[in-house]
Design a protein around this motif. Structure first.
Motif, PDB file in Angstrom:
ATOM      1  N   TYR A  31       0.829  -1.210   0.000  1.00  0.00           N
ATOM      2  CA  TYR A  31       0.000   0.000   0.000  1.00  0.00           C
ATOM      3  C   TYR A  31       0.866   1.264   0.000  1.00  0.00           C
ATOM      4  O   TYR A  31       0.547   2.252  -0.659  1.00  0.00           O
TER       5      TYR A  31
ATOM      6  N   ASP B 238      -0.074   3.284  -3.236  1.00  0.00           N
ATOM      7  CA  ASP B 238      -1.101   4.270  -2.918  1.00  0.00           C
ATOM      8  C   ASP B 238      -0.461   5.422  -2.151  1.00  0.00           C
ATOM      9  O   ASP B 238      -0.260   5.346  -0.937  1.00  0.00           O
TER      10      ASP B 238
ATOM     11  N   PHE C 242      -2.411   6.626   0.965  1.00  0.00           N
ATOM     12  CA  PHE C 242      -3.005   5.619   1.843  1.00  0.00           C
ATOM     13  C   PHE C 242      -2.936   6.020   3.315  1.00  0.00           C
ATOM     14  O   PHE C 242      -3.915   5.930   4.048  1.00  0.00           O
TER      15      PHE C 242
ATOM     16  N   ASN D 157      -7.714   4.339   7.267  1.00  0.00           N
ATOM     17  CA  ASN D 157      -6.575   3.417   7.300  1.00  0.00           C
ATOM     18  C   ASN D 157      -5.691   3.598   8.529  1.00  0.00           C
ATOM     19  O   ASN D 157      -4.656   2.937   8.654  1.00  0.00           O
TER      20      ASN D 157
END
Length: 507
Positions: free
Chosen positions: A232, A236, A239, A245
């Motif tokens: 991630y 991303d 993220f 998250n």
């Protein structure tokens, strides 16, 4: 625009200047992205999802759906050819499945590992992760110094001496599988081989006995969390800034801290033993300390540097081998003819003896082919990348310098032009008399930055598989998926659930 003008009117001069600076910076960044697009858009490649984010929304959709992003890279290679470009923010990546270019770049020390990926492995959500360890070091001299010091821990002489530990730990797995067979329960093979490979690396690399088949430990979960977080963090950009998250980000940071704290403790204990004149093994932990002792004066950064290598070997030394073993069991379970052939070889070479010798491994030729074919279809570390500063011409396409070259063993291993019927599991592709794949098969990378632990991993895999094939018949439980989980490394999504029975050797 009217609202923007009103804000400027109401703002203080300082705020007005700050807004102007932010807007100018953003516009300048957009112009730079446009420049990068113009620089590489003469190359084939898929349409971008977004001007700013490039192709990253495609990757995020794939991850959200639980699919394998490497299948998308393969699809694009089949559609756009051996050289195609993708964009993420202001970065241009060129995916290469041309053997000549693969050879030129990976076999040379002059192309460093790329900043986009490997700098994001230095930290994980702000917590130091792999740092400047052997896998991530970008500076060639810094890497070469580490590699030279680590080499003795992977010499053939030292590896021969590990056969006792490989046998001992594999026997613990056989005992566990014997209980499974007798109780007629199901075995999650990925979980079990993960325990064994982590046991092996902690024992032979760090001198610590975890015995994970009997004892619980936070390490397997911590490793899995770090690898998931790594994916991630790389794919991303935003993220960690998404409030949804936050819990996972904190969990990943804590997992990093656990591995590094453990490393600090084990390093301290080993250093104390060395200082006291105690006899210590020439294992990875001793080599890590030896590398630091070459410094005239240990700084705080040198201490962190030791932990970088500890975490690197702790994770790399078990995860990929465990996944290879699980994929191997999965494919043998799907191909009874190949399973019978490799069982016969094991019976001929090993017979009923419990202690497999180093010389025995060399005689298990067909098992080697099976393990190599497993890594062709399922390279557990699916690729590598390099920073290429100079202009290059690949497959007739001129590529201006300043790009990241991405080399995927997963893509090459599944391309029909390199391997006929690439999705067919066929160990005879690696028969000793078969032509060798030309720079299109590299599950351990190639050249100076190839995996230092390759021989270690394949010895361990052979011992475990040979004992499993010697003792047990296994059948895949129906209904499970054969899909791949893309979790930093590639692993079987189902876990490879089997029923087992003791083999009848009276026949």
């Amino acid at each position: 625009m009217a609202l923007f003008g009103l804000l400027l009117t109401l703002a203080t001069p300082a705020l007005t200047f700050l807004l102007f600076l932010l807007i100018t910076t953003f516009l300048g960044y957009c112009l730079y992205i446009k420049y990068i697009h113009l620089k590489y858009d003469h190359m084939p490649g898929p349409p971008r999802d977004n001007f700013l984010l490039g192709h990253s929304p495609s990757f995020l959709r794939i991850m959200k759906n639980g699919e394998n992003v490497h299948d998308k890279f393969l699809e694009w290679a089949e559609r756009y050819g051996p050289v195609y470009r993708i964009n993420i923010l202001h970065y241009a990546a060129v995916f290469v499945s041309c053997p000549e270019a693969t050879k030129e770049v990976l076999m040379s020390p002059k192309y460093p590992k790329d900043k986009f990926v490997y700098k994001r492995l230095f930290y994980l959500f702000g917590q130091r992760f792999l740092g400047n360890g052997l896998v991530t070091a970008q500076d060639h001299e810094q890497w070469y110094k580490q590699r030279r010091i680590m080499d003795p821990a992977f010499s053939s002489v030292y590896l021969r001496g590990l056969m006792g530990t490989f046998n001992e730990r594999a026997e613990k797995l056989m005992d566990k599988l014997s209980d499974v067979a007798e109780n007629k329960t199901e075995a999650n093979m990925l979980h079990l081989v993960n325990s064994v490979t982590l046991d092996v690396i902690t024992k032979v690399a760090f001198g610590v006995d975890l015995d994970l088949l009997k004892n619980s430990s936070p390490f397997p979960k911590a490793i899995e969390t770090c690898l998931t977080g790594m994916i991630y963090y790389i794919r991303d950009t935003f993220f960690e800034f998404n409030p949804k998250n936050r819990a996972f980000v904190n969990e990943a940071r804590e997992a990093c801290r656990l591995l590094r704290t453990t490393g600090a403790q084990w390093i301290h204990e080993r250093r104390t033993a060395i200082q006291n004149g105690d006899e210590v093994p020439k294992d990875i932990l001793t080599q890590i300390i030896k590398s630091a002792s070459q410094e005239d004066k240990m700084t705080e950064e040198d201490e962190e540097f030791m932990l970088d290598n500890f975490v690197t070997f702790f994770i790399a030394g078990q995860e990929t081998t465990a996944n290879q073993l699980a994929f191997c069991v999965m494919e043998l379970g799907r191909h009874p003819d190949i399973l019978e052939k490799v069982k016969k070889e094991v019976d001929d070479v090993i017979g009923m003896k419990r202690e497999i010798s180093y010389d025995d491994l060399g005689k298990l030729v067909y098992l080697s082919q099976v393990l190599k074919e497993t890594l062709r279809i399922y390279p557990t570390a699916p690729g590598t990348s390099r920073e290429i500063a100079e202009d290059m011409v690949i497959d007739g396409i001129r590529i201006p310098g300043g790009f990241t070259g991405v080399f995927s063993s997963y893509v090459c291993g599944r391309l029909d032009k390199f391997f006929k019927d690439p999705l067919t599991f066929d160990p005879d592709r690696f028969h000793p008399d078969a032509p060798k794949p030309y720079y299109c098969y590299y599950p351990f990378a190639l050249g100076p930055r190839s995996c230092l632990g390759k021989n270690f991993a394949q010895m361990e895999a052979k011992v475990v598989m040979a004992k499993l094939l010697q003792r047990f018949d296994f059948t895949l439980v129906p209904g499970q998926t054969f899909d791949i989980l893309d979790a930093g490394t590639l692993r079987p999504k189902s876990g490879v659930v089997c029923t087992l029975s003791h083999r009848d050797h009276k026949e």
